[in-house]
Write a protein that holds these residues in place. Structure first.
Motif, PDB file in Angstrom:
ATOM      1  N   ARG A 169      -1.621  33.710   1.049  1.00  0.00           N
ATOM      2  CA  ARG A 169      -0.051  34.113   0.401  1.00  0.00           C
ATOM      3  C   ARG A 169       0.124  33.203  -0.528  1.00  0.00           C
ATOM      4  NH1 ARG A 169       3.993  34.092   5.698  1.00  0.00           N
ATOM      5  NH2 ARG A 169       2.810  35.458   7.089  1.00  0.00           N
ATOM      6  N   LEU A 170      -0.514  32.138  -0.960  1.00  0.00           N
ATOM      7  CA  LEU A 170      -0.388  31.405  -2.378  1.00  0.00           C
ATOM      8  C   LEU A 170      -1.218  32.043  -3.353  1.00  0.00           C
ATOM      9  CD1 LEU A 170       0.282  28.070  -0.986  1.00  0.00           C
ATOM     10  CD2 LEU A 170       1.883  29.296  -1.960  1.00  0.00           C
ATOM     11  N   GLY A 171      -2.140  32.703  -2.848  1.00  0.00           N
ATOM     12  CA  GLY A 171      -3.084  33.199  -3.752  1.00  0.00           C
ATOM     13  C   GLY A 171      -4.177  32.387  -4.482  1.00  0.00           C
ATOM     14  N   MET A 172      -4.460  31.276  -3.360  1.00  0.00           N
ATOM     15  CA  MET A 172      -5.539  30.330  -3.876  1.00  0.00           C
ATOM     16  C   MET A 172      -6.573  30.198  -2.680  1.00  0.00           C
ATOM     17  SD  MET A 172      -3.764  26.738  -3.087  1.00  0.00           S
ATOM     18  CE  MET A 172      -2.512  27.072  -4.219  1.00  0.00           C
ATOM     19  N   HIS A 173      -7.719  29.627  -2.999  1.00  0.00           N
ATOM     20  CA  HIS A 173      -8.957  29.386  -2.390  1.00  0.00           C
ATOM     21  C   HIS A 173      -8.563  28.508  -1.340  1.00  0.00           C
ATOM     22  CE1 HIS A 173     -12.861  29.012  -0.803  1.00  0.00           C
ATOM     23  NE2 HIS A 173     -13.345  29.987  -1.383  1.00  0.00           N
ATOM     24  N   ARG A 174      -8.903  28.716   0.124  1.00  0.00           N
ATOM     25  CA  ARG A 174      -8.871  28.082   1.195  1.00  0.00           C
ATOM     26  C   ARG A 174      -9.177  26.512   0.961  1.00  0.00           C
ATOM     27  NH1 ARG A 174     -10.466  25.634   5.518  1.00  0.00           N
ATOM     28  NH2 ARG A 174      -9.623  25.946   7.549  1.00  0.00           N
ATOM     29  N   ARG A 175     -10.466  26.182   0.106  1.00  0.00           N
ATOM     30  CA  ARG A 175     -10.664  25.239  -0.049  1.00  0.00           C
ATOM     31  C   ARG A 175     -10.048  24.369  -1.167  1.00  0.00           C
ATOM     32  NH1 ARG A 175     -16.715  26.648  -0.965  1.00  0.00           N
ATOM     33  NH2 ARG A 175     -17.243  27.609   0.899  1.00  0.00           N
ATOM     34  N   THR A 176      -9.463  25.088  -2.197  1.00  0.00           N
ATOM     35  CA  THR A 176      -8.349  24.668  -3.120  1.00  0.00           C
ATOM     36  C   THR A 176      -7.359  24.141  -2.210  1.00  0.00           C
ATOM     37  OG1 THR A 176      -9.386  26.015  -4.725  1.00  0.00           O
ATOM     38  CG2 THR A 176      -7.029  25.064  -5.116  1.00  0.00           C
ATOM     39  N   ALA A 178      -7.035  23.073   0.982  1.00  0.00           N
ATOM     40  CA  ALA A 178      -7.592  21.940   1.539  1.00  0.00           C
ATOM     41  C   ALA A 178      -7.521  20.744   0.658  1.00  0.00           C
ATOM     42  CB  ALA A 178      -8.627  22.369   2.457  1.00  0.00           C
ATOM     43  N   ARG A 179      -7.883  20.794  -0.567  1.00  0.00           N
ATOM     44  CA  ARG A 179      -8.283  19.863  -1.509  1.00  0.00           C
ATOM     45  C   ARG A 179      -6.744  19.320  -1.753  1.00  0.00           C
ATOM     46  NH1 ARG A 179     -12.889  22.392  -3.347  1.00  0.00           N
ATOM     47  NH2 ARG A 179     -11.375  23.256  -5.019  1.00  0.00           N
ATOM     48  N   LEU A 181      -3.874  19.444  -0.053  1.00  0.00           N
ATOM     49  CA  LEU A 181      -3.399  18.916   1.157  1.00  0.00           C
ATOM     50  C   LEU A 181      -3.849  17.460   1.064  1.00  0.00           C
ATOM     51  CD1 LEU A 181      -3.198  21.852   3.558  1.00  0.00           C
ATOM     52  CD2 LEU A 181      -1.188  20.835   2.443  1.00  0.00           C
ATOM     53  N   GLU A 182      -5.266  17.540   1.144  1.00  0.00           N
ATOM     54  CA  GLU A 182      -5.874  15.999   1.331  1.00  0.00           C
ATOM     55  C   GLU A 182      -5.556  14.982   0.214  1.00  0.00           C
ATOM     56  OE1 GLU A 182      -7.527  12.969   2.774  1.00  0.00           O
ATOM     57  OE2 GLU A 182      -7.015  14.907   3.704  1.00  0.00           O
ATOM     58  N   LYS A 183      -5.438  15.620  -1.290  1.00  0.00           N
ATOM     59  CA  LYS A 183      -4.986  14.840  -2.168  1.00  0.00           C
ATOM     60  C   LYS A 183      -3.831  14.153  -2.271  1.00  0.00           C
ATOM     61  CE  LYS A 183      -5.170  15.088  -7.431  1.00  0.00           C
ATOM     62  NZ  LYS A 183      -5.229  16.016  -8.394  1.00  0.00           N
ATOM     63  N   GLN A 184      -2.583  15.040  -1.378  1.00  0.00           N
ATOM     64  CA  GLN A 184      -1.343  14.506  -1.613  1.00  0.00           C
ATOM     65  C   GLN A 184      -1.281  13.514  -0.814  1.00  0.00           C
ATOM     66  OE1 GLN A 184       1.364  14.856  -3.322  1.00  0.00           O
ATOM     67  NE2 GLN A 184       0.166  16.444  -4.704  1.00  0.00           N
ATOM     68  N   ARG A 185      -1.913  13.255   0.490  1.00  0.00           N
ATOM     69  CA  ARG A 185      -1.945  11.968   1.379  1.00  0.00           C
ATOM     70  C   ARG A 185      -0.509  11.759   1.730  1.00  0.00           C
ATOM     71  NH1 ARG A 185      -5.813   8.603   2.397  1.00  0.00           N
ATOM     72  NH2 ARG A 185      -7.860   9.078   1.105  1.00  0.00           N
ATOM     73  N   VAL A 186       0.011  12.861   2.300  1.00  0.00           N
ATOM     74  CA  VAL A 186       1.436  12.895   2.977  1.00  0.00           C
ATOM     75  C   VAL A 186       1.325  12.176   4.271  1.00  0.00           C
ATOM     76  CG1 VAL A 186       3.294  14.305   3.932  1.00  0.00           C
ATOM     77  CG2 VAL A 186       2.077  15.155   1.935  1.00  0.00           C
ATOM     78  N   LYS A 187       2.043  11.186   4.369  1.00  0.00           N
ATOM     79  CA  LYS A 187       2.059  10.401   5.811  1.00  0.00           C
ATOM     80  C   LYS A 187       3.353  10.465   6.240  1.00  0.00           C
ATOM     81  CE  LYS A 187      -1.954   8.517   6.339  1.00  0.00           C
ATOM     82  NZ  LYS A 187      -2.635   8.086   7.513  1.00  0.00           N
TER      83      LYS A 187
END
Length: 187
Positions: A169-176, A178-179, A181-187
């Motif tokens: 839906r966002l028009g991006m690759h799944r791995r992008t 995932a990166r 989401l991981e980069k933001q380190r939302v806690k």
């Protein structure tokens, strides 16, 4: 909800479910709440939340927004609220955004707190049942990164936290995605 007695704030026993994948933070919260007379349960993800709900009737829950492996605490909020609409649920996050706050409330959370939040803050949030009109307004413009993050979380919630569908839906690759989401380190 089952027919078992549910403790209220006026009862001697209040049961809190902490949904947190950080062992140190969960242990700190557990000790602090137990010192205040709470019975404390722990879950690390949606599966363990559902396992706890099969045998326990927590009256309150504190849910971390970002759980291990990129899982969202919003799915846990949704499950907790579906199990017991009267449960007082507070969401904690290290990266507050408007989109996740709105989704948390729509899914059944009573309040949304940015970390660091202490036991006093959490108990005060449990007690709140009304909104406040005197909340501080900010004049700070929202950054592009924050807007992107909010859009990602809004789409995640719309897709039921399905990473592949969100990426599509966002028009991006799944791995992008995932990166990001991981980069933001939302806690």
């Amino acid at each position: 909800m089952s027919s078992a007695h549910r403790p209220t704030d006026d009862d001697d026993e209040r049961t809190l479910l902490i949904v947190e994948d950080d062992d140190a933070l969960a242990a700190t919260l557990r000790r602090s709440f137990e010192r205040r007379g709470w019975t404390v349960l722990r879950a690390q993800d949606l599966d363990s939340v559902q396992a706890q709900l099969a045998t326990q009737q927590p009256s309150h829950a504190v849910v971390d927004l970002k759980l291990a492996n990129g899982h969202s605490g919003l799915a846990c909020v949704q499950a907790l609220h579906a199990h017991d609409p009267d449960m007082a649920i507070v969401v904690l996050t290290g990266y507050a955004s408007i989109a996740t706050a709105v989704e948390a409330i729509k899914l059944g959370a009573r309040h949304y707190l940015a970390k660091p939040a202490n036991t006093d803050d959490i108990e005060a949030a449990f007690a709140r049942t009304e909104g406040e009109t005197d909340v501080d307004m900010t004049n700070r413009a929202t950054s592009i990164k924050t807007l992107e993050w909010e859009r990602i979380h809004e789409t995640l919630a719309d897709t039921g936290f399905n990473i592949s569908e969100t990426a599509r839906r966002l028009g991006m690759h799944r791995r992008t995605l995932a990166r990001k989401l991981e980069k933001q380190r939302v806690k």
